[in-house]
Motif scaffolding. Structure first.
Motif, PDB file in Angstrom:
ATOM      1  N   THR A  74       0.838  -1.196   0.000  1.00  0.00           N
ATOM      2  CA  THR A  74       0.000   0.000   0.000  1.00  0.00           C
ATOM      3  C   THR A  74       0.875   1.248   0.000  1.00  0.00           C
ATOM      4  O   THR A  74       2.049   1.198   0.368  1.00  0.00           O
ATOM      5  CB  THR A  74      -0.904   0.043   1.244  1.00  0.00           C
ATOM      6  N   ARG A  75       0.286   2.380  -0.387  1.00  0.00           N
ATOM      7  CA  ARG A  75       1.052   3.620  -0.473  1.00  0.00           C
ATOM      8  C   ARG A  75       1.303   4.252   0.887  1.00  0.00           C
ATOM      9  O   ARG A  75       2.236   5.033   1.036  1.00  0.00           O
ATOM     10  CB  ARG A  75       0.319   4.620  -1.380  1.00  0.00           C
ATOM     11  N   GLN A  76       0.483   3.936   1.857  1.00  0.00           N
ATOM     12  CA  GLN A  76       0.690   4.500   3.194  1.00  0.00           C
ATOM     13  C   GLN A  76       1.722   3.683   3.962  1.00  0.00           C
ATOM     14  O   GLN A  76       1.658   2.462   3.994  1.00  0.00           O
ATOM     15  CB  GLN A  76      -0.611   4.558   4.000  1.00  0.00           C
ATOM     16  N   VAL A  77       2.676   4.379   4.570  1.00  0.00           N
ATOM     17  CA  VAL A  77       3.737   3.738   5.338  1.00  0.00           C
ATOM     18  C   VAL A  77       3.778   4.361   6.728  1.00  0.00           C
ATOM     19  O   VAL A  77       3.701   5.586   6.865  1.00  0.00           O
ATOM     20  CB  VAL A  77       5.110   3.932   4.644  1.00  0.00           C
ATOM     21  N   ILE A  78       3.895   3.525   7.744  1.00  0.00           N
ATOM     22  CA  ILE A  78       4.054   4.018   9.115  1.00  0.00           C
ATOM     23  C   ILE A  78       5.544   4.049   9.418  1.00  0.00           C
ATOM     24  O   ILE A  78       6.225   3.027   9.342  1.00  0.00           O
ATOM     25  CB  ILE A  78       3.327   3.115  10.139  1.00  0.00           C
ATOM     26  N   THR A  79       6.051   5.229   9.766  1.00  0.00           N
ATOM     27  CA  THR A  79       7.485   5.371  10.041  1.00  0.00           C
ATOM     28  C   THR A  79       7.810   4.894  11.459  1.00  0.00           C
ATOM     29  O   THR A  79       6.913   4.612  12.258  1.00  0.00           O
ATOM     30  CB  THR A  79       7.922   6.836   9.883  1.00  0.00           C
ATOM     31  N   SER A  80       9.097   4.835  11.783  1.00  0.00           N
ATOM     32  CA  SER A  80       9.526   4.348  13.097  1.00  0.00           C
ATOM     33  C   SER A  80       9.093   5.273  14.227  1.00  0.00           C
ATOM     34  O   SER A  80       9.013   4.863  15.379  1.00  0.00           O
ATOM     35  CB  SER A  80      11.050   4.191  13.133  1.00  0.00           C
ATOM     36  N   SER A  81       8.793   6.542  13.899  1.00  0.00           N
ATOM     37  CA  SER A  81       8.295   7.481  14.915  1.00  0.00           C
ATOM     38  C   SER A  81       6.771   7.496  14.944  1.00  0.00           C
ATOM     39  O   SER A  81       6.165   8.380  15.549  1.00  0.00           O
ATOM     40  CB  SER A  81       8.844   8.886  14.643  1.00  0.00           C
TER      41      SER A  81
END
Length: 330
Positions: free
Chosen positions: A54-61
């Protein structure tokens, strides 16, 4: 006048460090904006691309970002591919097609690189086999053990081997991006981008990831710390192991043994590195002659300083000053 388009792709898997992606993206985006004002025939088009389905990515923060597309949706020729770092200490699962895709791209793109632990994806895809590479200094040993076929270099800010580039921790992604811009657009253009971003010093790739004094904070052994504290204000003097041992209230032989045990470096090599770092700062921030800098840094004369620079920095003091002086004095 039409310009040749170069597609710059920042690949962002889940759990990427935000700065790993944002730093290089900002450098290339500012460069792209400046390119429109010049007669140079090159034009960057910058893309953020998800390494997931998917185009949405959850970053480490935990900040979610919406990428332009997924890596499987790309329909243009990639010029430069940069992999954002992900935690390398928890074996994060990747999209099942991502590593084969990275391996294939490595044979097609003009340049491929990584920021921080993004080098682990390059290694896992087999791209770094037999290549010199770096990563965050805390992860170098892990990479060496996990991928023995990679020629790991522990200290550089970034490493270039052929068309493959790897950079160290987080902010070094900006150093790498500036170096890539300089390759394409020249030093003056790259320094202008550095000034815009208030990056006062454009660091060379072979500059150490961390200072010698910072590394020395790893020891909490008081006698050694006493000697190190004394060193900081006496580098211009002639320094012997006997003099340092005196500050530590130890015998010279015992001091030398404990010093190596605590810091994994000999006293002589440690002093040399401190003097090189002091000279580097003076060369880039002060308008002193090389003879004056050599004297203040403890090299004695410019000739000695030049010999040490060639061995440690693989460049001369003159070239270092010319290429990497502060934007405040450029």
């Amino acid at each position: 006048m039409s310009k040749e388009e170069k597609h710059i792709v920042i690949l962002v898997p889940s759990n990427s460090a935000l700065m790993d992606m944002a730093g290089p993206m900002e450098v290339f985006s500012r460069a792209a904006a400046e390119q429109t004002k010049t007669a140079h025939p090159l034009r960057y088009i910058v893309h953020t691309v998800s390494g997931e389905a998917t185009r949405q990515v959850i970053t480490s923060s935990f900040l979610p970002i919406l990428c332009e597309s997924t890596f499987e949706e790309i329909n243009y020729p990639i010029d430069t591919l940069i992999l954002s770092g992900i935690p390398a200490d928890d074996d994060q699962p990747l999209h099942h097609n991502l590593l084969p895709w990275i391996a294939a791209q490595a044979t097609q793109v003009r340049r491929i690189g990584s920021v921080c632990s993004g080098s682990f994806m390059l290694a896992q895809a087999g791209v770094l086999n037999g290549k010199r590479a770096t990563t965050h200094w805390r992860l170098c040993q892990k990479m060496k053990e996990k991928y023995p076929e990679v020629l790991v270099e522990h200290t550089p800010v970034f490493v270039k081997d052929g068309h493959i580039y790897t950079s160290a921790g987080v902010t070094t992604g900006m150093d790498l991006a500036l170096a890539l811009v300089e390759e394409d657009m020249g030093r003056t253009f790259a320094l202008d981008i550095a000034r815009q971003m208030v990056l006062f010093l454009k660091r060379p790739g072979n500059q150490s990831q961390y200072s010698t004094m910072l590394a020395a904070q790893a020891t909490d052994y008081t006698p050694i710390n006493n000697a190190l504290s004394w060193l900081q204000t006496h580098l211009h003097e002639e320094i012997t192991v006997e003099r340092l041992a005196q500050e530590a209230a130890m015998s010279p032989r015992n001091f030398a043994r404990i010093f190596v045990q605590e810091l994994d470096i000999t006293p002589a090599r440690y002093i040399e590195k401190l003097r090189v770092e002091l000279a580097c700062r003076s060369l880039t921030e002060k308008k002193l002659t090389q003879a004056e800098i050599a004297l203040q840094s403890g090299f004695g004369n410019a000739d000695n300083m030049r010999k040490v620079f060639l061995r440690v920095m693989e460049t001369t003091p003159s070239e270092y000053r010319k290429r990497f002086k502060s934007a405040l004095h450029a």
